[in-house]
Scaffold this motif. Structure first.
Motif: not given
Length: 325
Positions: A26, A29, A116-117, A119-121, A123-124, A127
């Motif tokens: 993004r 970021k 999954r982890q 994408m958690v790290r 996050e924001g 995309d």
């Protein structure tokens, strides 16, 4: 330290499961995303340590535009946006992708948890623009029924020479020894049309026997077969190779079936020449016949820096003329 020691897990052996995750960063970021990349190795170790026999690994690739936004160092020489190819009948498209995460393991649950982890790290910060879950199918076959990756080098010396920058000692300043370039494409198969062909017709398209995987004799193999157009040789006759780790994928409910092509190379020009042969033909109009049944819906090129670069790029910047850490 050898090129293999410096490299990410590019040369990891074929696994039973994989996730190919492509994301865009993004705007604004970049710094946070760069910091997150430093944590990838630690997250991978934390998950893989619990089941070491599954050999969980993650390779991170960085796209050309993302490189310009993330790092002060000039782009690596071979890094550029994926170049689309428009043949008379088929097109190799170029699609968005700032970062590639190539996750591999002997079990799909580890790939899933690592993805999954990550994408958690992130996050924001990013995309997701493409996510493919691959699996090994029968005896290394793709969903067209043929063994895939037969010509990918298997010996450590051969695969290192094909995939790793500086393996042959050609990088005098050793800035990116152990790095690689990776091109990825997601192909969707028209299995109904493919299965209407006889086995003999399929073999002429691919250039190999379907059951035995033996390459057809030159006297029989068409010059627009997949094998013929993917054989690249130097002027002295030396065959050029890339390290493939293609995986089948599919969704039975929606009827989406395909192959995720992923090719690592010390010189991305080798892979690009293969793609030009496939889509444009060595002779104009003589495209790879397999494209009549397989459509490329994505296309990206990434640089895979040495493992240490992701955790701390500053020492690498200090080696770059005109730049300092």
């Amino acid at each position: 330290m050898t090129p293999q020691d410096r490299a990410q897990d590019v040369l990891a052996p074929p696994a039973k499961a994989a996730i190919f995750l492509t994301v865009t960063i993004r705007p604004g970021k970049e710094r946070e995303a760069r910091d997150a990349l430093a944590d990838v190795a630690g997250i991978t170790r934390a998950i893989g340590f619990r089941i070491p026999e599954a050999a969980l690994s993650c390779v991170v690739g960085i796209g050309a535009e993302a490189w310009d936004r993330l790092y002060a160092a000039p782009r690596p020489d071979g890094l550029h946006p994926f170049r689309p190819l428009a043949g008379e009948k088929h097109v190799a498209v170029s699609t968005p992708g700032d970062l590639l995460f190539h996750l591999r393991a002997g079990r799909p649950d580890l790939c899933f948890e690592l993805g999954r982890q990550l994408m958690v790290r992130l996050e924001g910060l990013v995309d997701a623009v493409d996510e493919v879950h691959g699996f090994r199918y029968w005896d290394e076959r793709d969903l067209l029924g043929f063994v895939d990756g037969t010509e990918s080098p298997t010996l450590a010396a051969e695969s290192g020479l094909a995939a790793l920058v500086g393996f042959d000692g050609a990088d005098p300043d050793e800035t990116y020894v152990g790095a690689s370039y990776v091109i990825v494409q997601k192909y969707l198969h028209d299995l109904d049309a493919w299965e209407r062909l006889s086995v003999e017709e399929q073999e002429l398209v691919v250039g190999r026997r379907k059951l035995s995987d033996i390459e057809l004799p030159d006297s029989v193999k068409p010059d627009d077969s997949h094998v013929a157009l993917n054989t690249i040789t130097d002027p002295d006759g030396t065959e050029r190779a890339i390290v493939r780790d293609n995986m089948p994928f599919g969704a039975v409910g929606t009827g989406e079936f395909g192959t995720y092509f992923i090719g690592y190379a010390a010189d991305p020009g080798v892979t690009e020449e293969m793609l030009r042969n496939m889509f444009l033909g060595r002779t104009p109009g003589r495209h790879d016949r397999i494209l009549d049944f397989s459509t490329a819906v994505t296309g990206c090129l990434f640089f895979v820096p040495p493992a240490a670069f992701l955790e701390d790029p500053d020492p690498f910047l200090a080696r770059t003329p005109g730049l300092s850490g």
